[in-house]
Design an enzyme around this catalytic site. Structure first.
Site, short mmCIF file in Angstrom:
data_model
loop_
_atom_site.label_atom_id
_atom_site.label_comp_id
_atom_site.label_asym_id
_atom_site.label_seq_id
_atom_site.Cartn_x
_atom_site.Cartn_y
_atom_site.Cartn_z
N ASP A 65 29.37 -2.56 56.92
CA ASP A 65 30.47 -3.49 57.18
C ASP A 65 31.00 -4.04 55.87
OD1 ASP A 65 32.24 -5.39 58.02
OD2 ASP A 65 30.75 -6.68 59.01
N GLU A 144 22.80 -4.28 25.16
CA GLU A 144 21.68 -5.11 24.72
C GLU A 144 21.63 -6.40 25.54
OE1 GLU A 144 21.61 -3.76 19.99
OE2 GLU A 144 22.37 -5.74 20.56
N GLU A 146 20.32 -9.75 27.14
CA GLU A 146 19.31 -10.78 26.87
C GLU A 146 19.06 -11.59 28.15
OE1 GLU A 146 20.68 -11.45 22.20
OE2 GLU A 146 21.37 -12.82 23.78
N GLU A 201 13.72 -13.40 21.52
CA GLU A 201 14.99 -13.80 20.92
C GLU A 201 14.87 -15.19 20.29
OE1 GLU A 201 17.98 -13.35 19.98
OE2 GLU A 201 18.16 -11.21 20.37
N GLU A 208 14.84 -9.97 24.67
CA GLU A 208 15.76 -8.84 24.68
C GLU A 208 14.95 -7.55 24.74
OE1 GLU A 208 18.68 -6.73 21.46
OE2 GLU A 208 19.07 -8.85 21.86
N HIS A 257 25.49 -7.62 24.10
CA HIS A 257 26.25 -6.86 23.12
C HIS A 257 26.32 -5.40 23.56
CE1 HIS A 257 24.48 -10.01 20.13
NE2 HIS A 257 25.41 -10.52 20.91
N ARG A 328 28.72 -12.14 12.19
CA ARG A 328 28.40 -12.20 13.61
C ARG A 328 29.23 -13.24 14.37
NH1 ARG A 328 23.95 -9.57 11.69
NH2 ARG A 328 22.79 -8.31 13.18
N GLU A 345 30.00 -2.64 17.54
CA GLU A 345 29.34 -3.48 18.52
C GLU A 345 30.30 -4.56 18.99
OE1 GLU A 345 25.29 -6.22 18.53
OE2 GLU A 345 26.59 -6.22 16.76
N ARG A 347 30.55 -8.00 20.80
CA ARG A 347 29.53 -9.03 20.92
C ARG A 347 29.81 -10.09 21.99
NH1 ARG A 347 25.89 -9.57 17.15
NH2 ARG A 347 25.91 -11.86 17.24
#
Length: 456
Positions: A65, A144, A146, A201, A208, A257, A328, A345, A347
């Protein structure tokens, strides 16, 4: 499998891969199989069927359904079918008793006539990947995710008391959850994951586990499976696992990430050893598209009100729409990698997102960059957190949306991202998130009471 029509399956019989699943079910003494799929918000759903019904599931699909699933269908058009993908079959490591086992198959959602359901998140990603293939590319993703591990109270309810007081890369005895992580890893490996690394972490109770990159569809399947396994193993150990982006104020939140690259018949199309950052023109254009459409896809990659309490300066989460090889604080970071490993990457995504929709909109944004030669600009190597507004303008740096509603406005205004999602998903997703925000507006938080109750 859903590219074809289910009604024709009986005429062609089971595929070799489907027969191999049936053989493994018999060999492993599987008694029940969970047919797994996700709703628009990314919540994993499943329908459990006896093992002897799996052949029928392959042959005809299994009815369910759709009106009871978030964002799927209205009550008057509720009948839908689940179409299992045999490549996703895995026996679950935990057994219901000493002899029998359960297994899992990830499914696509199809309409009654056997055509793909436009509102199925897995189908959304498949459509985008089909476009990539038409352009000559396959997409590789290394996620990645976390998460936090918290204690439970005497009633068995989750708290925000961290399970340990470890820090970045700490070892036991400080990292008391190392045994839990090890159990998660063993469980994932039994289910076919190739684990590359795991560690504690930055924040207390935060962890992670990195698994090997894969094609984008498998990566999305793996993220959904990963979250389910982490929660299940945590429960077995009497603690609670959460992928909530920012469960505790004033500490780092949890991100997801995503490392991304494109491949063609000649190899990694992102690679260029002559370039300073080992990136090709294709990579830069893809990056340009990601930066261009970041405000819009943020609604999908960061889909909760809580998501935006992570996207603030000072906690290693990106806030600025820029790219860098060392910074970063930027949305995109280019790691020191070359050849087959050339990639960048992204982030900003967090692990509360629907992985199928999140990867779909990121990939669509990048493909648009390739199609329209979008320039990502120059890298920013200084700490953007230290920039004032004038310096950010000088570098052409803008900010990610600061609230869910801002992100939803950006989504509605972006034709490329909306086209990737399709009309059905765009409408239902915005509707669901608007409802969530309306509910949030009526809630009086503890912070408000502490701030205003005695002051006024």
């Amino acid at each position: 499998m859903t590219d074809g029509n289910i009604a024709t399956k009986k005429e062609v019989g089971l595929s070799k891969e489907e027969q191999e699943v049936l053989d493994e079910i018999e060999r492993e003494n599987v008694d029940f199989v969970r047919l797994q799929f996700t709703d628009i918000t990314g919540t994993v759903k499943n329908v459990s069927i006896p093992a002897h019904q799996v052949e029928k599931a392959f042959d005809e699909g299994i009815w369910f359904d759709g009106s009871s699933i978030e964002g799927f269908a209205r009550i008057q058009e509720s009948d839908m079918r689940l179409d299992p993908d045999p490549s996703t079959f895995t026996v679950l490591p935990w057994r219901s008793d000493g002899d029998t086992a359960s297994a899992r198959l990830i499914c696509d959602v199809v309409n009654t006539d056997g055509t793909p359901f436009d509102g199925g998140p897995r189908q959304v990603l498949k459509r985008v990947l089909s476009k990539a293939r038409e352009m000559g590319y396959t997409v590789s993703i290394g996620p990645e995710p976390e998460f936090f591990l918290f204690e439970k109270d005497e009633e068995g309810k989750a708290t925000t008391v961290p399970h340990d007081s470890g820090g970045y890369f700490d070892l036991a005895p400080k990292d008391m959850a190392s045994d839990v992580r090890r159990e998660v890893i063993f469980t994932l490996e039994q289910m076919g994951f190739e684990i590359e690394a795991s560690h504690h972490e930055v924040a207390d109770g935060q962890h992670e586990i990195n698994f090997k990159y894969d094609d984008a569809l498998s990566a999305a399947d793996n993220i959904a499976t990963f979250r389910a396994v982490v929660r299940a193993v945590a429960e077995q150990n009497g603690i609670h696992a959460t992928f909530m982006p920012k469960p505790i104020a004033e500490i780092n939140g949890s991100g997801m990430h995503a490392h991304i690259s494109l491949f063609d018949e000649d190899g990694n199309t992102f690679a260029d050893d002559e370039d300073e950052f080992n990136l090709s023109e294709t990579a830069y254009k893809f990056m340009g598209g990601v930066l261009e459409h970041a405000p819009a896809f943020t609604a999908i990659t960061n889909p909760t009100i809580n998501s935006y309490k992570r996207l603030i300066p000072g906690y290693e989460a990106p806030v600025y729409i820029a790219w860098s090889d060392v910074n970063r604080s930027a949305l995109i970071r280019v790691p020191d990698a070359a050849g087959t490993s050339s990639r960048f990457e992204i982030r900003s995504p967090d692990p509360s997102c629907n992985p199928y929709l999140a990867l779909a909109v990121i990939i669509e944004a990048g493909l648009d960059g390739i199609e329209n030669d979008i320039d990502p600009g120059t890298p920013v190597r200084d700490d953007i957190y230290e920039f004032d507004e004038e310096k950010r303008e000088e570098h052409g740096i803008t900010l990610l949306p600061g609230r869910l509603m801002d992100a939803l406005d950006a989504l509605e205004a972006d034709e490329v991202v909306c086209e990737a999602l399709g009309d059905h998903v765009t409408e239902k997703f915005i509707e669901a998130k608007q409802s969530e925000y309306d509910e949030y507006k009526t809630y009086v938080s503890g912070w408000e009471k502490a701030k205003y109750l005695e002051k006024f």
